[in-house]
Design a protein around this motif. Structure first.
Motif, PDB file in Angstrom:
ATOM      1  N   UNK A  55      41.025 115.266  66.835  1.00 44.22           N
ATOM      2  CA  UNK A  55      40.666 116.641  67.182  1.00 44.22           C
ATOM      3  C   UNK A  55      39.157 116.836  67.094  1.00 44.22           C
ATOM      4  N   UNK A  56      38.524 116.242  66.066  1.00 46.22           N
ATOM      5  CA  UNK A  56      37.077 116.368  65.915  1.00 46.22           C
ATOM      6  C   UNK A  56      36.348 115.687  67.071  1.00 46.22           C
ATOM      7  N   UNK A  57      36.798 114.501  67.465  1.00 45.01           N
ATOM      8  CA  UNK A  57      36.168 113.818  68.608  1.00 45.01           C
ATOM      9  C   UNK A  57      36.267 114.664  69.864  1.00 45.01           C
ATOM     10  N   UNK A  58      37.454 115.220  70.093  1.00 46.15           N
ATOM     11  CA  UNK A  58      37.636 116.050  71.270  1.00 46.15           C
ATOM     12  C   UNK A  58      36.747 117.292  71.200  1.00 46.15           C
ATOM     13  N   UNK A  59      36.653 117.872  70.010  1.00 49.06           N
ATOM     14  CA  UNK A  59      35.825 119.064  69.843  1.00 49.06           C
ATOM     15  C   UNK A  59      34.357 118.746  70.092  1.00 49.06           C
ATOM     16  N   UNK A  60      33.906 117.612  69.625  1.00 53.12           N
ATOM     17  CA  UNK A  60      32.509 117.222  69.872  1.00 53.12           C
ATOM     18  C   UNK A  60      32.255 117.020  71.361  1.00 53.12           C
TER      19      UNK A  60
END
Length: 292
Positions: A55-60
């Protein structure tokens, strides 16, 4: 991924408020990934952190102006959507062909999982992954790499508990199809529905109740009739309710759908092979095209 869930949800909201260039559906999907990460139990080991890191990778990616989902062609991804029947974000696993071209329409296959599963695990199985079947439900949140690369979109909804794809479970399937069609180029004349065990019951029921929506239905190891499945002596009101969801009683409406069903002869579970033989008799009685 050391940030708290509240912080990450806040960053998604900030991207939304800033008028992010990526679709709203992507932001909702990232929120869904965070939802799943928050509810994964410790017995699944590091899976919670893996989903949170994704989720963090996608958010970045979103914060840099990129939609991460088109970059995931050829992979098994998970998406979320806002359902009409619950305030909780619903989810599904999805595979997009490696050479997906949004200017071209693709067949869509919807696969319904059986009990003790979810969309993520079942799509991994559908696309060729084997595992220790005695520990099947320990792989719910694993990362799966497709072993096969079909040139169509394949989707496995998470579903709604153990309602065997009835009621809000049926609505979830229909709304998942709508969400996929909003985000990908689907050929509406080539939408297939399949399912195994509990999912076989769902394929029977949803495939018969909404036959016009599907070019192909493949029900595997399910019960074609709720009247068969519950047994006993239903009263008139119960029969009315059961008939509404029973493919056995709705087969007349499937003549223009390639409706097929399969069942192993040694199945010892509640989905009995004899049920399918009764359906064969019903199909012959109605003079429908060959199915099983």
């Amino acid at each position: 991924s050391a940030q708290s869930f509240d912080d990450l949800h806040g960053r998604v909201e900030a991207a939304r408020a800033d008028g992010s260039a990526v679709p709203e559906a992507t932001l909702t999907s990232i929120e869904y990934l965070l939802d799943v990460s928050e509810r994964i139990e410790p017995r699944f080991g590091p899976a919670s952190e893996v989903w949170k890191a994704r989720a963090l990778r996608f958010l970045e990616s979103v914060e840099s102006g990129r939609d991460p989902y088109p970059e995931g062609r050829g992979q098994i991804l998970n998406r979320g959507y806002r359902a009409s029947f619950t305030p909780t974000r619903q989810g599904y696993a999805i595979y997009i062909p490696p050479d997906y071209d949004p200017s071209r329409s693709y067949p869509l296959m919807i696969m319904l999982h059986g009990g003790s599963s979810n969309g993520n695990l079942f799509l991994g199985v559908v696309l060729g992954n084997n595992m220790d079947w005695l520990r099947y439900n320990l792989f719910l949140y694993d990362d799966f790499t497709p072993r096969w690369s079909p040139d169509w979109i394949v989707v496995a909804p998470d579903g709604v508990g153990q309602v065997l794809w009835r009621w809000m479970g049926e609505q979830d399937v229909l709304e998942v199809i709508d969400d996929v069609q909003r985000n990908y180029n689907v050929d509406p004349n080539r939408v297939a529905l399949g399912g195994l065990s509990n999912g076989g019951m769902g394929a029977y029921s949803i495939g018969a109740r909404h036959a016009w929506r599907f070019s192909v239905v493949q029900a595997m190891a399910g019960a074609p009739s709720w009247i068969q499945y519950v047994g006993g002596r239903p009263n008139d009101d119960e029969m009315t309710a059961l008939t509404r969801y029973s493919a056995m009683e709705l087969m007349e409406g499937t003549e223009n759908t390639d409706f097929r069903y399969y069942h192993g002869t040694q199945d010892p579970g509640p989905m009995r092979p004899a049920f399918t033989r009764e359906l064969d008799e019903r199909v012959a009685q109605l003079e429908l095209s060959a199915r099983g």
